[in-house]
Design a protein around this motif. Structure first.
Motif, PDB file in Angstrom:
ATOM      1  N   ASP A 130       0.804  -1.220   0.000  1.00 34.90           N
ATOM      2  CA  ASP A 130       0.000   0.000   0.000  1.00 34.90           C
ATOM      3  C   ASP A 130       0.837   1.270   0.000  1.00 34.90           C
ATOM      4  OD1 ASP A 130       0.872  -0.581   2.558  1.00 34.90           O
ATOM      5  OD2 ASP A 130      -0.987   0.035   3.558  1.00 34.90           O
ATOM      6  N   LEU A 131       2.105   1.162  -0.404  1.00 37.45           N
ATOM      7  CA  LEU A 131       2.945   2.349  -0.578  1.00 37.45           C
ATOM      8  C   LEU A 131       3.275   2.507  -2.060  1.00 37.45           C
ATOM      9  CD1 LEU A 131       5.622   2.551   2.283  1.00 37.45           C
ATOM     10  CD2 LEU A 131       3.735   4.123   1.823  1.00 37.45           C
ATOM     11  N   ASP A 137      10.066   8.142  -0.705  1.00 33.37           N
ATOM     12  CA  ASP A 137      10.869   8.732   0.371  1.00 33.37           C
ATOM     13  C   ASP A 137      10.446   8.226   1.746  1.00 33.37           C
ATOM     14  OD1 ASP A 137      12.397  10.193  -1.392  1.00 33.37           O
ATOM     15  OD2 ASP A 137      11.182  12.009  -1.227  1.00 33.37           O
ATOM     16  N   GLU A 138       9.227   7.708   1.828  1.00 32.21           N
ATOM     17  CA  GLU A 138       8.671   7.257   3.108  1.00 32.21           C
ATOM     18  C   GLU A 138       9.385   6.008   3.628  1.00 32.21           C
ATOM     19  OE1 GLU A 138       5.704   7.972   6.100  1.00 32.21           O
ATOM     20  OE2 GLU A 138       6.105   9.120   4.289  1.00 32.21           O
ATOM     21  N   LEU A 139       9.582   5.021   2.748  1.00 32.38           N
ATOM     22  CA  LEU A 139      10.171   3.750   3.178  1.00 32.38           C
ATOM     23  C   LEU A 139      11.125   3.140   2.161  1.00 32.38           C
ATOM     24  CD1 LEU A 139      10.236   1.455   5.316  1.00 32.38           C
ATOM     25  CD2 LEU A 139       8.293   0.420   4.097  1.00 32.38           C
ATOM     26  N   CYS A 140      10.783   3.215   0.880  1.00 35.87           N
ATOM     27  CA  CYS A 140      11.572   2.542  -0.155  1.00 35.87           C
ATOM     28  C   CYS A 140      13.034   2.988  -0.141  1.00 35.87           C
ATOM     29  CB  CYS A 140      10.947   2.804  -1.522  1.00 35.87           C
ATOM     30  SG  CYS A 140      11.943   2.249  -2.921  1.00 35.87           S
ATOM     31  N   ILE A 141      13.269   4.275  -0.246  1.00 37.29           N
ATOM     32  CA  ILE A 141      14.650   4.771  -0.320  1.00 37.29           C
ATOM     33  C   ILE A 141      15.388   4.555   0.998  1.00 37.29           C
ATOM     34  CG2 ILE A 141      16.043   6.857  -0.621  1.00 37.29           C
ATOM     35  CD1 ILE A 141      13.993   7.672  -2.808  1.00 37.29           C
ATOM     36  N   PRO A 142      14.770   4.837   2.166  1.00 31.87           N
ATOM     37  CA  PRO A 142      15.459   4.498   3.425  1.00 31.87           C
ATOM     38  C   PRO A 142      15.779   3.015   3.549  1.00 31.87           C
ATOM     39  CG  PRO A 142      13.653   6.031   3.854  1.00 31.87           C
ATOM     40  CD  PRO A 142      13.536   5.614   2.418  1.00 31.87           C
ATOM     41  N   PHE A 150      13.831  -3.318  -1.916  1.00 33.32           N
ATOM     42  CA  PHE A 150      12.427  -2.903  -1.882  1.00 33.32           C
ATOM     43  C   PHE A 150      11.809  -3.363  -3.192  1.00 33.32           C
ATOM     44  CE2 PHE A 150       8.650  -0.312  -1.790  1.00 33.32           C
ATOM     45  CZ  PHE A 150       8.362  -0.208  -0.430  1.00 33.32           C
ATOM     46  N   ILE A 151      10.896  -4.307  -3.070  1.00 31.56           N
ATOM     47  CA  ILE A 151      10.353  -5.018  -4.230  1.00 31.56           C
ATOM     48  C   ILE A 151       8.981  -4.452  -4.558  1.00 31.56           C
ATOM     49  CG2 ILE A 151       9.559  -7.275  -5.053  1.00 31.56           C
ATOM     50  CD1 ILE A 151      11.828  -8.094  -2.668  1.00 31.56           C
ATOM     51  N   LEU A 167       9.154   0.882 -11.753  1.00 30.95           N
ATOM     52  CA  LEU A 167      10.479   0.270 -11.777  1.00 30.95           C
ATOM     53  C   LEU A 167      11.571   1.171 -11.211  1.00 30.95           C
ATOM     54  CD1 LEU A 167      10.385  -1.279 -15.371  1.00 30.95           C
ATOM     55  CD2 LEU A 167      10.050  -2.475 -13.198  1.00 30.95           C
ATOM     56  N   GLN A 168      11.271   2.419 -11.049  1.00 35.38           N
ATOM     57  CA  GLN A 168      12.295   3.442 -10.779  1.00 35.38           C
ATOM     58  C   GLN A 168      13.215   3.090  -9.608  1.00 35.38           C
ATOM     59  OE1 GLN A 168      11.106   7.658 -11.102  1.00 35.38           O
ATOM     60  NE2 GLN A 168      11.898   7.899  -9.034  1.00 35.38           N
ATOM     61  N   ASN A 169      12.673   2.764  -8.466  1.00 37.65           N
ATOM     62  CA  ASN A 169      13.491   2.467  -7.289  1.00 37.65           C
ATOM     63  C   ASN A 169      13.354   1.028  -6.810  1.00 37.65           C
ATOM     64  OD1 ASN A 169      14.675   5.104  -6.881  1.00 37.65           O
ATOM     65  ND2 ASN A 169      12.655   5.805  -6.232  1.00 37.65           N
TER      66      ASN A 169
END
Length: 263
Positions: A130-131, A137-142, A150-151, A167-169
């Protein structure tokens, strides 16, 4: 390189497809769930998806919803799910674990604390359904900074305009949802999935793994034949719901894994 990256590199070198098994942590209770999880690698599982039970699992069908309810009723929490990963790691330091769930329990714990604890517990990747990418910036990048993959999910409604954003991150692998709807709702069809997998693979070097709607060794083989691997969840969770012993559940898992590995 995470354990996920290492696993796909090894499978590619061996000319094999990945078999990914989903189980709900704490279903039907902590001890039996841990027994099943510990037995998954021996049954042919390359990557373990460990579900984090949540009260409002909007992407899940009845089978996995009920598994989450059983786990919550048995006292399963985010902390106990992390402990299950720790307990698993006492005997297995190589099989990747992906935690799959929803953002609310992570947010409640605090992102920084959660990521530190997940890394320490031996979690290798996250699927948080649900992200959306707009919230990276909330969870994926950290998470990626913390050394976790992060799949991201791609679906039949992810068009060519949306796909680059998805697909970006993303890292580890791309999880292609083979059907429109909830888990366990329909049977995945290789002939309809194949063009979508090809479309995604044309845009990324990441492995593309297909899940939702894979229920038998035959469909496991068929889907693995047109992707880099296959995920099975509801078919396994359904066996647990029937009260099967760990050995009986793991026999079913092995038949599904053998299907994926036969191509």
């Amino acid at each position: 390189m995470t354990r996920i990256d290492d696993t796909f590199a090894r499978l590619k070198s061996d000319g094999k497809k990945a078999f990914v098994a989903y189980v709900m942590a704490g279903d039907p209770d902590y001890d039996r769930s841990l027994e099943i999880v510990k037995g998954l690698p021996g049954a042919g599982v390359d990557i373990i998806e460990m579900g984090l039970p949540f009260t409002d699992p909007m992407a899940d069908g009845p089978t996995i919803q009920m598994a989450g309810q059983r786990a919550l009723a048995g006292g399963q929490t985010l902390e106990r799910t992390l402990q299950m990963a720790r307990d698993f790691r006492e005997g297995d330091t190589t099989t990747p674990i992906v935690m799959m769930g929803y953002y609310n329990p992570i947010y409640s714990r605090g992102v920084d604390r959660f990521l530190a604890d997940a890394k320490e517990a031996g979690i290798d990747g996250l699927i948080v359904v649900d992200l959306p990418p707009e919230e990276d910036d909330e969870l994926c990048i950290p998470a990626q900074r913390a050394g976790l993959n992060f799949i991201r999910l791609a679906t039949p409604t992810t068009d060519d305009k949306r796909l680059p954003k998805v697909l970006q991150n993303t890292s580890g692998f791309v999880y292609y949802v083979s059907i429109t709807g909830i888990t366990g709702a329909a049977e995945a069809r290789a002939d309809t999935v194949a063009p979508e997998v090809a479309r995604i693979k044309a845009k990324t070097d990441l492995p593309v793994i297909v899940g939702f709607g894979v229920r038998s060794p035959e469909s496991s083989a068929a889907i693995a034949g047109i992707a880099d691997g296959v995920v099975v969840g509801s078919a396994i969770v359904g066996e647990i719901a029937k009260g099967r012993s760990a050995s009986e559940v793991l026999a079913v898992v092995k038949s599904l894994a053998d299907g994926a590995h036969s191509v």
